[in-house]
Design an enzyme around this catalytic site. Sequence first.
Site, PDB file in Angstrom:
ATOM      1  N   GLU A 294       0.987  -1.227   0.031  1.00  0.00           N
ATOM      2  CA  GLU A 294       0.068   0.013   0.049  1.00  0.00           C
ATOM      3  C   GLU A 294       0.878   1.343   0.095  1.00  0.00           C
ATOM      4  O   GLU A 294       0.597   2.415  -0.657  1.00  0.00           O
ATOM      5  CB  GLU A 294      -1.002  -0.059   1.155  1.00  0.00           C
ATOM      6  CG  GLU A 294      -2.162  -0.670   0.922  1.00  0.00           C
ATOM      7  CD  GLU A 294      -3.255  -0.591   1.949  1.00  0.00           C
ATOM      8  OE1 GLU A 294      -4.162  -1.122   2.142  1.00  0.00           O
ATOM      9  OE2 GLU A 294      -3.188   0.476   2.878  1.00  0.00           O
ATOM     10  N   HIS A 323       8.971 -26.263   0.566  1.00  0.00           N
ATOM     11  CA  HIS A 323       8.211 -27.152  -0.078  1.00  0.00           C
ATOM     12  C   HIS A 323       7.229 -26.669  -0.995  1.00  0.00           C
ATOM     13  O   HIS A 323       6.580 -27.606  -1.744  1.00  0.00           O
ATOM     14  CB  HIS A 323       7.777 -28.241   0.907  1.00  0.00           C
ATOM     15  CG  HIS A 323       8.762 -28.923   1.586  1.00  0.00           C
ATOM     16  ND1 HIS A 323       9.479 -29.901   1.245  1.00  0.00           N
ATOM     17  CD2 HIS A 323       9.492 -28.398   2.916  1.00  0.00           C
ATOM     18  CE1 HIS A 323      10.388 -29.971   2.147  1.00  0.00           C
ATOM     19  NE2 HIS A 323      10.599 -29.252   3.075  1.00  0.00           N
ATOM     20  N   LYS A 436     -13.339   1.144  -1.620  1.00  0.00           N
ATOM     21  CA  LYS A 436     -14.174   1.436  -0.415  1.00  0.00           C
ATOM     22  C   LYS A 436     -15.418   2.217  -0.965  1.00  0.00           C
ATOM     23  O   LYS A 436     -16.269   2.010  -0.552  1.00  0.00           O
ATOM     24  CB  LYS A 436     -13.378   1.923   0.642  1.00  0.00           C
ATOM     25  CG  LYS A 436     -12.465   1.470   1.556  1.00  0.00           C
ATOM     26  CD  LYS A 436     -11.996   2.373   2.670  1.00  0.00           C
ATOM     27  CE  LYS A 436     -11.140   1.472   3.856  1.00  0.00           C
ATOM     28  NZ  LYS A 436     -10.835   2.243   4.862  1.00  0.00           N
TER      29      LYS A 436
HETATM   30  O1  PA5 Z   1      -3.482   1.113   5.949  1.00  0.00           O
HETATM   31  C1  PA5 Z   1      -4.548   1.614   5.631  1.00  0.00           C
HETATM   32  O2  PA5 Z   1      -4.861   2.783   5.557  1.00  0.00           O
HETATM   33  C2  PA5 Z   1      -5.731   0.567   5.307  1.00  0.00           C
HETATM   34  O3  PA5 Z   1      -5.457  -0.777   5.416  1.00  0.00           O
HETATM   35  C3  PA5 Z   1      -6.818   0.563   6.506  1.00  0.00           C
HETATM   36  O4  PA5 Z   1      -6.031   0.411   7.449  1.00  0.00           O
HETATM   37  C4  PA5 Z   1      -8.105  -0.215   6.306  1.00  0.00           C
HETATM   38  O5  PA5 Z   1      -8.548   0.101   5.114  1.00  0.00           O
HETATM   39  C5  PA5 Z   1      -9.103   0.012   7.531  1.00  0.00           C
HETATM   40  O6  PA5 Z   1      -9.223   1.570   7.527  1.00  0.00           O
HETATM   41  P1  PA5 Z   1     -10.152   2.022   8.782  1.00  0.00           P
HETATM   42  O7  PA5 Z   1      -9.274   1.986   9.879  1.00  0.00           O
HETATM   43  O8  PA5 Z   1     -10.257   3.377   8.248  1.00  0.00           O
HETATM   44  O9  PA5 Z   1     -11.114   1.119   8.890  1.00  0.00           O
END
Ligand code: PA5
Length: 467
Positions: A294, A323, A436
């Site tokens: 990310e 493996h 989202k």
């Molecule tokens: O790293 C990130 O921003 C995402 O993985 C969020 O943590 C994830 O989408 C969850 O978001 P939130 O904490 O707003 O529910």
Amino acid sequence: MIKIDFKNVSSSVIGEKYGLDIESEFGVYAPKIEEIIKNLNFNKDKQGAWLQWMNLGYSEETLWYVKEYAAMVENRFDNVLVLGIGGSALGAIAFCHALLKPNWNLLSKEERGGYPRIFFLDNIDPDEIQSLLNILDLKRTLVNVITKSGSTAETMAQFMIIKDKMQSLLGDDYRKNIVATTDKQSGVLRQIANEEGYKTFVVPDDVGGRFSVFSPVGLVPMALVGIDIDDIMNGIKTMDLALKNTDINKNIAAQNALIHYLMDTQKGHYITVMMPYSSKLKYVSDWFVQLWAESLGKEVDREGNLVNIGPVPIKALGATDQHSQIQLYNEGKHDKLINFIRVDEFDNVVEIPKIFEFTGINYLGGKTINELINAEADATAVALTDFKRPNLTIRMPKVNAYYMAELFYMLEVQTAIAGELYNINAFNQPGVEQAKNYTYALMGRSGYEESRNELEEKIGIKKEENN
Ligand code: PA5
């Protein structure tokens, strides 16, 4: 401290075609790295820089409040249920799996030292949710709902189901079984928490989900099951101090970031395999995969140019995945950099009995499982090196809270430095937000009507079906 051994990435070991002249590259990049580290530290308090995760190790106040709450609820619950997804779950999952006794939830209360069992719901599989609800006594369960935005559909849907059930069991007292971790003022969960009067913790401003493990997002679940969060803070501080060093020759996060960057951009090794040789560290890879993917997978660079870049992280576990994956890593495309994590000292030494002495497995008898896993890790690294596959080894003296914190913080800093080398914003996630928003639209959230119509056409859903 944890250490990194890079020798099997070097051209002197695996040859010039696939290896790096590390000494010379460190020399070339020394000024750039110095500037990056200075800037990261200089800007860490700047609003909007998303660098507040660099201060979390020093947040004595948070530490105090988390410990106070954990002490207050001690012995009141048999179970902790964490609701969260992505950055709001992966860090605590990795720490709990590494630091709690194996098979924690199967142990008796005494064996758990009086601490509760812990469950994480980080998916929306109906069967998983239902089966957990079937076994959990919600009256004796503390629910920690974690969402920074306060509106993530997966987490909030889970929360709605559980809250409803809890309230019908406990009446208004259900509130005592909820602790919410979310933004200090915005978001739907904050609004609900204020209205209903839940105990809350704050996800600090300018801390992205994947960098939030050392905020209450990770610390609350860890403290509830008795993980020593003081040790965690100490581990972060030690590593932070070491990584403030602007000299690339003395900064392992900078070294590792640069090696990964050069391996990708110069040698086409854009795949990062994270392969701990320890079952306790299995979920470190899940957390790392999110952090790396990310943060570094981006469409545009800092100047807005289209770049579509990012290394591809893969999770593996030694010795198990020898493996399943190592055939590909030894003989497949030259596009992977293997990161081993090795543990110097396991908690146990398990002996292999001297039996079957007249068979082909007699060489195992009298040795230990510890020797076997270490031999397998050594053998795999040597074999990869023979095949001229770059590999490096992160060494942890032991799996404990202190070294886990060192490791995670080092990987966070490494990711931030890599982001600067790629010249991208490592702290946003427009690609996640898009999906989202589409989900909100498809599920009929108000304000997303236009997007919903477009989406339904794209997916091929007939409008009449929804009317
Ligand atoms: O790293 C990130 O921003 C995402 O993985 C969020 O943590 C994830 O989408 C969850 O978001 P939130 O904490 O707003 O529910």
